[in-house]
Write an enzyme that holds these catalytic residues in place. Structure first.
Site, mmCIF file in Angstrom:
data_model
loop_
_atom_site.group_PDB
_atom_site.id
_atom_site.type_symbol
_atom_site.label_atom_id
_atom_site.label_comp_id
_atom_site.label_asym_id
_atom_site.label_seq_id
_atom_site.Cartn_x
_atom_site.Cartn_y
_atom_site.Cartn_z
ATOM 1 N N HIS A 159 0.849 -1.197 0.000
ATOM 2 C CA HIS A 159 0.000 0.000 0.000
ATOM 3 C C HIS A 159 0.894 1.262 0.000
ATOM 4 O O HIS A 159 0.711 2.168 -0.817
ATOM 5 C CB HIS A 159 -0.901 -0.043 1.239
ATOM 6 C CG HIS A 159 -1.739 1.174 1.470
ATOM 7 N ND1 HIS A 159 -3.108 1.174 1.330
ATOM 8 C CD2 HIS A 159 -1.413 2.437 1.846
ATOM 9 C CE1 HIS A 159 -3.576 2.379 1.606
ATOM 10 N NE2 HIS A 159 -2.559 3.162 1.927
ATOM 11 N N GLU A 160 1.873 1.276 0.893
ATOM 12 C CA GLU A 160 2.801 2.421 0.968
ATOM 13 C C GLU A 160 3.624 2.539 -0.304
ATOM 14 O O GLU A 160 3.922 3.637 -0.776
ATOM 15 C CB GLU A 160 3.744 2.281 2.170
ATOM 16 C CG GLU A 160 3.066 2.354 3.517
ATOM 17 C CD GLU A 160 2.245 3.608 3.690
ATOM 18 O OE1 GLU A 160 2.709 4.688 3.275
ATOM 19 O OE2 GLU A 160 1.134 3.519 4.224
ATOM 20 N N HIS B 179 1.674 4.438 -2.915
ATOM 21 C CA HIS B 179 1.817 5.901 -2.759
ATOM 22 C C HIS B 179 3.180 6.341 -3.303
ATOM 23 O O HIS B 179 3.285 7.318 -4.034
ATOM 24 C CB HIS B 179 1.790 6.292 -1.269
ATOM 25 C CG HIS B 179 0.460 6.138 -0.597
ATOM 26 N ND1 HIS B 179 -0.684 6.722 -1.071
ATOM 27 C CD2 HIS B 179 0.106 5.500 0.545
ATOM 28 C CE1 HIS B 179 -1.699 6.437 -0.250
ATOM 29 N NE2 HIS B 179 -1.233 5.689 0.735
ATOM 30 N N ASP C 60 -5.984 8.726 3.514
ATOM 31 C CA ASP C 60 -5.878 8.942 2.066
ATOM 32 C C ASP C 60 -7.147 9.597 1.521
ATOM 33 O O ASP C 60 -7.091 10.483 0.668
ATOM 34 C CB ASP C 60 -5.653 7.603 1.354
ATOM 35 C CG ASP C 60 -4.363 6.947 1.813
ATOM 36 O OD1 ASP C 60 -3.434 7.686 2.199
ATOM 37 O OD2 ASP C 60 -4.292 5.710 1.802
HETATM 38 ZN ZN ZN Z 1 -2.408 5.177 2.403
#
Ligand code: ZN
Length: 403
Positions: free
Chosen positions: A92-93, A96, A189
Site C-alpha cells: 500500500h505504501e 503511494h 488517504d
Molecule cells: Zn495510504
C-alpha cells in the site's frame, strides 16, 4: 491502517528505532520499527486465538477443528497471516511512493510500525491532481490485493482449511485496509483526495480548512460512537484524526503566510564572519561580546570554508580551547544551503528536517550572500500572522511588500 505522510515534513531523517532491511525497492530503504517487531508475535498470537472469529467475520465456511489441531499450528498460521498483513501494508505504501516518485518526489524511507506503514516523502505534492493520485494509489493497491485474495479463495474450493484461512484473511484484510484508508478525513488517504477535489475550485488554504472541518466532525462522531460502544480502537483513531488534521491546518496556515516571502526578503545580508585560523578561545570571546552564536568561516581569500556554531563548540573539551576554528567547524561540504530566490516555506522545511538553527543563503552562482536563521523566520512569522489578523479585522488584504 493509518499513515501520515505529512509527518515527513516535521521529522528528521535520522535512523529510527528499528532495523533497516539490507535491500531497497525502487531505491527506497525499508525500516522495521521496534514497535512492529514487538507487535508481529503479539498479533500472531491474537489471530491464533481467534481463528473461528476471523473465519466467521470473513464468511469462510471452515473446519475450525482442523484449523486448531492441524499443521501448521495455529500460532504459525497467525504468524503467516500477521506477516502477510504487513506485506499488504507495505505494498500500500509502495503504491503511494511509486506515484510520488513519478512526480519527481523523493521517498526517504518506508517504515513499518505498530499501526501500519509510513512513506516518508521529501515533500508533499502541492498540485491537487498530483496529491489526489498519490493518495488514491495506496487504496488502489489494497483493493487489488484484496480482489486477488478473494479470487484465489474462490478458485481453490478444495484447498486445505489452513490455506483457505490465510488467503481469505489476506483478501479481506486488504479490502478493509483499502476501505478504511478512504475515510474522507485528513490525514487518511480519503481526506487528501477530498482536499484535492475541493482545491480544484477554490484556493488550497480554503480547501484545507473545509477538509479539516469535515475531518474533525467525522472524528467527533467516530469518538462518540466509540465511546458508546466502548470501542477503544475507534476512540484512538478518532483522537488521531482530530490531532493530525489540526497539524495539517497549522501547516497550511504557515504555507499561506509564507507563500510570497522569498529567502532574500528575510535573510541577513551583513554577515559577520570569522577567519578559519581563529583560536577557539577568541571565538568564545567574540560570541560573548556579540551574543551571536553562529558564524560563517572564511579563509584568507574570503571564501566560505565552513560554519561554526555554539553546538560545534560543545564538543570541545577543556584542552581544546587552543584549537583553531577550522578544526571544529562544520566544513563547507556539509553545510545546508538555500537559494536566495527560494520560498521561505522550503527554508523552514530544510531547517526543521535537518534540525538546524540557520541556513547559508547562496545566489545563482553559489556565492554566499547571507544567512537565514530560524529565529528570524519565526519572528517574521509572528509579525505576518498578527498583521494578517489585524488587516482581516479591517477588511483589507495585506500583500507582502517585496519587489
Ligand atoms: Zn495510504
Amino acid at each position: 491502517m493509518a499513515e501520515t505522510e505529512t509527518r515527513a515534513r516535521t521529522q528528521r531523517d535520522g535512523r529510527g528505532l528499528g532495523i533497516r532491511l539490507p535491500f531497497r525497492i525502487f531505491g527506497i530503504p525499508i525500516e522495521l520499527h521496534f514497535t512492529f517487531l514487538i507487535f508481529i508475535p503479539v498479533l500472531a498470537w491474537i489471530i491464533s486465538r481467534q481463528l473461528d472469529f476471523y473465519a466467521s467475520l470473513f464468511i469462510l465456511d471452515l473446519d475450525i477443528n482442523a484449523l486448531e489441531t492441524g499443521v501448521p499450528s495455529p500460532f504459525v498460521l497467525g504468524l503467516i497471516a500477521a506477516i502477510g498483513l504487513f506485506v499488504g501494508v507495505f505494498l500500500h505504501e509502495l503504491g503511494h511512493s511509486w506515484v510520488a516518485i513519478r512526480y519527481g518526489i523523493q521517498i526517504r524511507k518506508i517504515t513499518l510500525m505498530i499501526l501500519g506503514g509510513l512513506a516518508y516523502m521529501e515533500r508533499m505534492p502541492r498540485e491537487p491532481r498530483q496529491e489526489a493520485w498519490v493518495a488514491i494509489a495506496g487504496p488502489i493497491v489494497s483493493f487489488a490485493l484484496g480482489g486477488i485474495g478473494i479470487a484465489v479463495l474462490l478458485a481453490i474450493p478444495d484447498a486445505s482449511p489452513q490455506a483457505q484461512f490465510i488467503v481469505g484473511y489476506l483478501g479481506y484484510t486488504n479490502l478493509f485496509l483499502g476501505l478504511f484508508n478512504l475515510i474522507p478525513a485528513i490525514p487518511m488517504d480519503g481526506g487528501r483526495v477530498l482536499r484535492a477535489f475541493l482545491a480544484r475550485s477554490r484556493p488550497y488554504a480554503d480547501a484545507t480548512r473545509t477538509a479539516v472541518a469535515v475531518s474533525r466532525s467525522l472524528a467527533i462522531l467516530m469518538g462518540l460512537f466509540g465511546l458508546l460502544q466502548f470501542n477503544l480502537f475507534l476512540m484512538f483513531i478518532a483522537f488521531f484524526i482530530y490531532a493530525a488534521s489540526g497539524q495539517e491546518m497549522q501547516q497550511s496556515e504557515l504555507s499561506q503566510l509564507l507563500k510570497d516571502v522569498r529567502v532574500k526578503d528575510l535573510m541577513v545580508r551583513q554577515v559577520d564572519t570569522v577567519p578559519s585560523d581563529m583560536p577557539v578561545s577568541e571565538l568564545f570571546q567574540l560570541m560573548l561580546e556579540k551574543r551571536h552564536i553562529g558564524y560563517p568561516v572564511v579563509d584568507r581569500e574570503d571564501r566560505l570554508v565552513g560554519i561554526i556554531t555554539l553546538r560545534d563548540l560543545q564538543q570541545v573539551d577543556g584542552a581544546g580551547t587552543n584549537r583553531l576554528v577550522e578544526e571544529i567547524m562544520t566544513p563547507a561540504s556539509e553545510i545546508v544551503t538555500i537559494g536566495e530566490e527560494e520560498c521561505t516555506i522550503d527554508a523552514l522545511e530544510k531547517l526543521t528536517r535537518n534540525n538546524l538553527g540557520r541556513l547559508v543563503v547562496i545566489n545563482s552562482i553559489d556565492e554566499m550572500v547571507g544567512i537565514l536563521s530560524r529565529t528570524d523566520l519565526v519572528r517574521a512569522l509572528q509579525i505576518l500572522r498578527l498583521r494578517g489578523t489585524l488587516f482581516q479585522a479591517l477588511g483589507e488584504k495585506p500583500g507582502y511588500g517585496s519587489g
